[in-house]
Design a protein around this motif. Structure first.
Motif, PDB file in Angstrom:
ATOM      1  N   GLU A  27       0.828  -1.211   0.000  1.00  0.00           N
ATOM      2  CA  GLU A  27       0.000   0.000   0.000  1.00  0.00           C
ATOM      3  C   GLU A  27       0.863   1.261   0.000  1.00  0.00           C
ATOM      4  OE1 GLU A  27      -3.416   0.584  -0.047  1.00  0.00           O
ATOM      5  OE2 GLU A  27      -3.399  -1.478  -0.773  1.00  0.00           O
ATOM      6  N   ARG A  28       2.040   1.160   0.637  1.00  0.00           N
ATOM      7  CA  ARG A  28       2.917   2.323   0.777  1.00  0.00           C
ATOM      8  C   ARG A  28       3.963   2.415  -0.332  1.00  0.00           C
ATOM      9  NH1 ARG A  28       5.077   1.762   6.517  1.00  0.00           N
ATOM     10  NH2 ARG A  28       3.201   1.678   7.771  1.00  0.00           N
ATOM     11  N   ASP A  29       3.950   1.452  -1.225  1.00  0.00           N
ATOM     12  CA  ASP A  29       4.953   1.427  -2.294  1.00  0.00           C
ATOM     13  C   ASP A  29       4.859   2.718  -3.120  1.00  0.00           C
ATOM     14  OD1 ASP A  29       6.264   0.929  -4.801  1.00  0.00           O
ATOM     15  OD2 ASP A  29       6.243  -1.196  -4.276  1.00  0.00           O
ATOM     16  N   HIS A  30       5.996   3.382  -3.341  1.00  0.00           N
ATOM     17  CA  HIS A  30       5.963   4.658  -4.062  1.00  0.00           C
ATOM     18  C   HIS A  30       5.410   4.508  -5.477  1.00  0.00           C
ATOM     19  CE1 HIS A  30       9.825   3.026  -5.451  1.00  0.00           C
ATOM     20  NE2 HIS A  30       9.646   3.767  -6.516  1.00  0.00           N
ATOM     21  N   LYS A  33       2.924   2.629  -6.300  1.00  0.00           N
ATOM     22  CA  LYS A  33       1.460   2.644  -6.192  1.00  0.00           C
ATOM     23  C   LYS A  33       0.972   4.052  -5.828  1.00  0.00           C
ATOM     24  CE  LYS A  33      -2.298   0.374  -3.579  1.00  0.00           C
ATOM     25  NZ  LYS A  33      -3.235   1.326  -4.055  1.00  0.00           N
ATOM     26  N   ILE A  34       1.609   4.651  -4.810  1.00  0.00           N
ATOM     27  CA  ILE A  34       1.190   5.989  -4.365  1.00  0.00           C
ATOM     28  C   ILE A  34       1.384   6.999  -5.494  1.00  0.00           C
ATOM     29  CG2 ILE A  34       1.743   7.864  -2.756  1.00  0.00           C
ATOM     30  CD1 ILE A  34       2.409   5.730  -0.682  1.00  0.00           C
ATOM     31  N   GLY A  35       2.527   6.881  -6.181  1.00  0.00           N
ATOM     32  CA  GLY A  35       2.828   7.808  -7.271  1.00  0.00           C
ATOM     33  C   GLY A  35       1.753   7.810  -8.343  1.00  0.00           C
ATOM     34  N   LYS A  36       1.214   6.622  -8.617  1.00  0.00           N
ATOM     35  CA  LYS A  36       0.183   6.485  -9.636  1.00  0.00           C
ATOM     36  C   LYS A  36      -1.168   6.990  -9.093  1.00  0.00           C
ATOM     37  CE  LYS A  36      -0.279   2.954 -13.140  1.00  0.00           C
ATOM     38  NZ  LYS A  36      -0.087   1.521 -13.351  1.00  0.00           N
ATOM     39  N   ASP A  37      -1.513   6.478  -7.884  1.00  0.00           N
ATOM     40  CA  ASP A  37      -2.816   6.823  -7.296  1.00  0.00           C
ATOM     41  C   ASP A  37      -2.974   8.331  -7.121  1.00  0.00           C
ATOM     42  OD1 ASP A  37      -3.243   4.161  -7.184  1.00  0.00           O
ATOM     43  OD2 ASP A  37      -3.125   3.948  -5.002  1.00  0.00           O
ATOM     44  N   LEU A  38      -1.910   8.999  -6.673  1.00  0.00           N
ATOM     45  CA  LEU A  38      -2.008  10.443  -6.379  1.00  0.00           C
ATOM     46  C   LEU A  38      -1.537  11.305  -7.549  1.00  0.00           C
ATOM     47  CD1 LEU A  38      -0.652  10.504  -2.680  1.00  0.00           C
ATOM     48  CD2 LEU A  38      -3.015  10.308  -3.449  1.00  0.00           C
ATOM     49  N   GLY A  61       2.793  16.173  -8.047  1.00  0.00           N
ATOM     50  CA  GLY A  61       4.117  15.860  -7.521  1.00  0.00           C
ATOM     51  C   GLY A  61       5.000  17.088  -7.516  1.00  0.00           C
ATOM     52  N   ALA A  62       4.871  17.902  -8.581  1.00  0.00           N
ATOM     53  CA  ALA A  62       5.685  19.121  -8.676  1.00  0.00           C
ATOM     54  C   ALA A  62       5.340  20.077  -7.531  1.00  0.00           C
ATOM     55  CB  ALA A  62       5.466  19.793 -10.029  1.00  0.00           C
ATOM     56  N   THR A  63       4.047  20.138  -7.153  1.00  0.00           N
ATOM     57  CA  THR A  63       3.630  21.005  -6.041  1.00  0.00           C
ATOM     58  C   THR A  63       4.263  20.528  -4.732  1.00  0.00           C
ATOM     59  OG1 THR A  63       1.546  21.439  -7.162  1.00  0.00           O
ATOM     60  CG2 THR A  63       1.622  21.935  -4.806  1.00  0.00           C
ATOM     61  N   VAL A  64       4.197  19.224  -4.484  1.00  0.00           N
ATOM     62  CA  VAL A  64       4.790  18.661  -3.261  1.00  0.00           C
ATOM     63  C   VAL A  64       6.278  18.976  -3.235  1.00  0.00           C
ATOM     64  CG1 VAL A  64       5.353  16.526  -2.021  1.00  0.00           C
ATOM     65  CG2 VAL A  64       3.090  16.797  -3.058  1.00  0.00           C
ATOM     66  N   ARG A  65       6.936  18.762  -4.371  1.00  0.00           N
ATOM     67  CA  ARG A  65       8.385  18.988  -4.452  1.00  0.00           C
ATOM     68  C   ARG A  65       8.713  20.462  -4.199  1.00  0.00           C
ATOM     69  NH1 ARG A  65      12.593  17.004  -9.126  1.00  0.00           N
ATOM     70  NH2 ARG A  65      14.234  18.481  -8.602  1.00  0.00           N
ATOM     71  N   ARG A  66       7.953  21.368  -4.832  1.00  0.00           N
ATOM     72  CA  ARG A  66       8.222  22.798  -4.683  1.00  0.00           C
ATOM     73  C   ARG A  66       8.041  23.252  -3.234  1.00  0.00           C
ATOM     74  NH1 ARG A  66       4.887  24.252  -8.250  1.00  0.00           N
ATOM     75  NH2 ARG A  66       3.213  24.838  -6.835  1.00  0.00           N
ATOM     76  N   LEU A  67       6.971  22.774  -2.588  1.00  0.00           N
ATOM     77  CA  LEU A  67       6.720  23.144  -1.191  1.00  0.00           C
ATOM     78  C   LEU A  67       7.854  22.671  -0.288  1.00  0.00           C
ATOM     79  CD1 LEU A  67       2.887  22.429  -0.901  1.00  0.00           C
ATOM     80  CD2 LEU A  67       4.014  24.665  -0.876  1.00  0.00           C
TER      81      LEU A  67
END
Ligand code: ZN
Length: 325
Positions: free
Chosen positions: A241-244, A246-251, A271-277
């Motif tokens: 469930e925590r595999d990146h 899977k998460i990368g795709k789902d989110l 992802g770009a928003t998370v990275r920028r923050l």
């Protein structure tokens, strides 16, 4: 008599010629029951190992150490190989080591293992455990070992022995009708293993080389208690469930494309928003703490990663600390 120094520092007088298992029994019946292998003067050995001189001795159990677990899992890998040979005598054995979480065994078989096959194998493994077959160790000179494995029509084992130096004594472990080339250590009987679970299967090249034949690998695990299997499966599910990936795709955080290259992520808007923050937070924090910023290239000469001195001096010059300068 010899002096055996135990893990707690106490010294035990033991009659020379006793096995580790016998000494474990002298210490306590409970310990002998739980023991899987031991370390003698730091070297991992079998419970069958004969003590004939002063030494240090640590007895491992499944719960006490990774060595203890690995002996347990390795024995279960032999049980799996035995089960497969009973179901499909034509299957050829490659290697079957314990790993950090369980074990695997590689087989040369005509077709991939199906879920139905795996159920059958697991059921046969449980039968072998119930039979509680004593596990015996024996050795052969290299030439005889090669002949023995040729007679059993195990070409991968023959190849493994041929790679060992001339004059070497080769050890085998036997349980019932099944014998495997093996350095050990192993439990005393198949009944010592309690709960087993086959986890997955996949293709694997012989010796990890794509020029070689593709074999079929089965991953599995075993535990002293059935409840530990359930716990392990729940843990694996949680990790999935925590595999990146899977998460990368789902989110919708990132994507990859073979045109860019496998394992090279492209950040999507989320992802770009998370990275920028994160980057802004880190940069503000660093400036607040008195660090000066530099940028290093994303890729560098591989030599850079082999030396620490260059990096150390770079750090001293360009990344001064706040407090002591
Ligand atoms: Zn083995």
């Amino acid at each position: 008599m010899i002096k055996v120094t135990l893990k707690d520092g106490s010294v035990k007088q033991v009659e020379s010629g006793k096995t580790v298992f016998e000494v474990a029994k002298e210490i306590s019946e409970g310990l002998a029951r739980m023991a899987t292998c031991a370390s003698v003067d730091g070297k991992t050995v079998d419970l069958r190992y004969v003590l004939d001189k002063d030494c240090s001795l640590e007895i491992h159990t499944f719960e006490s150490s990774l060595e203890g677990k690995k002996a347990y899992w390795h024995t279960t890998s032999h049980i799996m190989a035995q089960a497969i040979k009973r179901i499909n005598p034509k299957a050829k054995l490659a290697i079957g080591p314990a790993i950090d979480e369980g074990f695997y065994y590689d087989f040369d078989v005509e077709k991939n293992f199906t879920d139905e096959d795996k159920e059958k194998i697991e059921a046969e493994m449980k039968k072998i455990i119930k039979e509680d077959l004593p596990i015996e160790k024996f050795t052969l000179p290299r030439d005889e070992a090669i002949k023995f494995m040729k007679e059993k029509d195990e070409p991968y084992k023959v190849e493994l022995i041929e790679d060992l130096p001339e004059g070497e004594e080769i050890s085998f472990y036997k349980q019932g009708e099944f014998t495997d080339l093996c350095a050990g250590p192993h439990l005393m009987s198949t009944g010592k293993v309690k709960a087993v679970k086959i986890l997955s299967s996949s293709g694997a090249y012989w010796r990890g080389d794509e020029k070689n034949k593709m074999l079929q690998r089965i991953y599995a695990i075993s535990f002293p208690k059935a409840s530990q299997v359930e716990e392990h499966l729940a843990k694996l599910e949680e990790a999935r469930e925590r595999d990146h990936r899977k998460i990368g795709k789902d989110l919708e955080l990132f994507m990859t494309h073979k045109l860019v290259g496998s394992g090279l992520p492209m950040y999507l808007p989320n992802g770009a928003t998370v990275r920028r923050l994160l980057e802004r937070y880190i940069q503000d924090k660093e400036i607040e703490l008195g660090y000066s910023h530099v940028y290093t290239p994303s890729l560098a000469n591989s030599e850079l990663y082999k030396v620490s001195r260059t990096l150390g001096s770079l750090q001293r010059r360009y990344v001064p600390c706040n407090a002591n300068g």
